[in-house]
Scaffold this active site. Structure first.
Site: not given
Ligand SMILES: O=C(O)[C@H](O)COP(=O)(O)O
Ligand SMILES: [Mn+2]
Ligand SMILES: [Mn+2]
Length: 559
Positions: A81, A170, A213, A288, A472
């Site tokens: 993200s 994750r 976050r 984040d 993504h």
């Molecule tokens: O922080 C997260 O939740 C994952 O590591 C990555 O997910 P995101 O890039 O979609 O936030």
């Molecule tokens: Mn994302």
């Molecule tokens: Mn993600």
């Protein structure tokens, strides 16, 4: 740019008119992959997204969303993200945190900056604490970078090191935490053999400990604080491999949600609380999920939870996580300077902007979109709305999340005609995809598709234009595969569920009554990626993009 001739004024586009309302939708974690039963987007009923794909072939295409196209070190790096929204918003490809840290470690520059000088002062009398995500996912951090850092700091005088690990599951397979902790333990044993007092001091799963976050749940950060700083946790172990193995035995626990634990000595005393005179480095490069802990570690006046003790430490981030807040003030590697984002340009050119998501992705369409800056560029032209996310649950329990509420807010913003751009992030495919729950992810994708429909209907009513894309892949592939694409099985014959993002491209579709009939995707940008979207959107607002932006994806042909 810094040149004296610089101007925020964008040139008028000779072919695209101004004044169309643009609905800009980012489907989080929505990639394009072969149809099979582990492709939740394929399995789900998604009539709206299907019609965009099949309805107008000149107005639907794929764009690259991983690897070098979004500033990551290699083509094996899946998108995420942060880099996805940075590219979407900035219109250019910046070397991202992962790459910048690689370069700084390889050149040794990481040890020459102000940040390292600052923490080094504590090496003689204090302990160096390293806090971060332990995995090779490459989204927030990387194990090999931690390994190089451990080597580098110990060669430069760190005598006592404590690592506070956050297990992943994750961005990498669930269960892989055991192997990562073993590897780290091995490295720390090697350091001990060289006379460095190095140990793991605490741990916990990333989604339950520390890495919240956008202020969704401060309890997560507090649990981390208690373990890392106070040395207090509900579980105490003599070593971290045993901790992770034992805690994983409870079927309710997985790597993402491991409860907090501390490592204790033979007398039951925590081996690594953070105390006055210590240095602390948060070794994640991604912003984040580090901003909240950075606030707790750095701000003298902090009253969100009771810190009990606020040790006098020297704290540095791997990067500076928030350029606007200048947080943390000390850091080891300078973050990418993502300047002159499309949002800033458009606001300077009078484009009124509305952005919305729910808490867990709110910063994606604002902070990441705007080059890792919080706040408005011009509050009289912009409105950002955050819909509170559910907290304290995993999103497979509520896979529809707040998709409907986001879509309704976007619809109202479009119909109000108060905005030229209405931008949303729909989190479902991603957030539910990360849980590894395939059935719930199918429900999530359907909900996101329904939300897209609401937004497209509103665009239809105001004669506007829509741009629907994603940041993504995630939900389109929920199984780990071998090189020939076959699902991999674990030792019990079950599929290995893929909770992470993917390397897949993502769709982009344009349309709506405001789009002139001759507008279509160009054929001469076959490798187009997310960074090409900003120039495209600027055109749809009636402007030519700045010359250093990645090329627009669209053209107008005479019919
Ligand atoms: O922080 C997260 O939740 C994952 O590591 C990555 O997910 P995101 O890039 O979609 O936030
Ligand atoms: Mn994302
Ligand atoms: Mn993600």
């Amino acid at each position: 740019m810094g040149t004296s001739g610089f101007s925020w004024k964008l040139e008028d586009h000779p072919k695209f008119p101004k004044g169309k309302t643009i609905g800009l939708v980012v489907l989080d974690g929505w990639g394009e992959a072969n149809p099979d039963k582990y492709n939740c987007i394929h399995v789900a009923e998604t009539p709206t997204m299907d019609s965009l794909k099949t309805g107008a072939p000149d107005r639907w295409r794929l764009v690259r969303a991983h690897g070098k196209a979004v500033g990551l070190p290699t083509e094996d790096d899946m998108g995420n993200s942060e880099v996805g929204h940075n590219a979407l918003g900035a219109g250019r490809i910046f070397a991202q945190g992962a790459k910048l840290v690689d370069l700084a470690l390889a050149s040794g520059k990481i040890y020459e900056g102000e940040g390292f000088e600052y923490i080094k002062e504590c090496f003689d009398a204090g302990t160096l604490h390293l806090i971060g995500l332990l995995s090779d996912g490459g989204v927030h951090s990387r194990l090999d970078q931690l390994q190089l850092l451990l080597k580098g700091v110990s060669e430069r005088g760190a005598k006592r090191i404590r690592v506070h690990v956050l297990t992943d599951g994750r961005d990498v397979l669930d269960g892989s935490s055991v192997g990562f902790v073993e590897t780290l333990e091995n490295d720390l044993a090697n350091l001990r053999a060289k006379g460095v007092d190095a140990q793991i001091a605490s741990g916990g799963g990333r989604m339950y400990v520390t890495m919240d976050r956008y202020e969704n749940d401060w309890g997560v950060v507090k649990r981390g604080w208690d373990a890392q700083v106070l040395g207090e946790a509900p579980y105490k172990f003599r070593n971290a491999v045993e901790a992770v193995k034992k805690l994983r035995e409870d079927p309710k626990n997985n790597d993402q949600y491991l409860p907090p634990f501390v490592i204790v000595d033979e007398g039951g005393k925590a081996v690594g609380p953070i105390v006055d005179g210590d240095a602390v480095v948060t070794f994640n490069f991604r912003a984040d999920r580090m901003v909240m802990i950075a606030k707790a570690l750095e701000y003298e006046n902090f009253d969100i939870f009771d810190r009990v003790r606020f040790p006098k430490i020297r704290y540095a981030g791997m990067l500076q996580y928030d350029g606007e807040l200048k947080l943390p003030s000390k850091y080891l590697v300078s973050p990418p300077e993502i300047d002159r984002t499309s949002g800033e340009y458009l606001v300077h050119n009078g484009v009124r902007t509305f952005a919305c998501s729910e808490t867990v992705k709110f910063g994606h369409v604002t902070f990441f979109w705007n080059g890792n800056r919080s706040g408005y560029f011009n509050s009289s032209l912009e409105e950002y709305v955050e819909i509170p996310s559910d907290s304290g649950i995993t999103f497979n329990v509520e896979p529809k999340m707040k998709a409907l509420e986001i879509a309704e807010k976007a619809r109202d913003a479009i119909l109000s005609r108060k905005f030229d751009q209405v931008r949303v992030n729909l989190p479902n495919g991603d957030m539910v995809g990360h849980t590894g729950d395939i059935n719930a992810t199918v429900v999530a994708c359907k909900a996101a598709d329904e939300a897209v429909k609401i937004i497209l209907d509103a665009i239809e009513q105001v004669g506007g234009i829509y741009v629907v894309t994603a940041d993504h892949g995630n939900a389109e592939d929920m199984v780990k595969r071998n090189k020939s694409g076959q699902p991999l099985l674990d030792k019990n014959g079950n599929i290995q569920v893929l909770t992470s993002h993917t390397l897949q491209p993502v769709p982009i579709a344009i349309g709506g009554p405001g789009l002139a009939p001759g507008v279509r995707f160009r054929k001469d940008v076959p490798d187009g990626g997310l960074a090409n979207v900003a120039a495209t959107v600027m055109n749809l607002h009636g402007f030519v993009a700045p010359s250093d932006y990645e090329a627009t994806l669209i053209e107008v042909v005479d019919n």
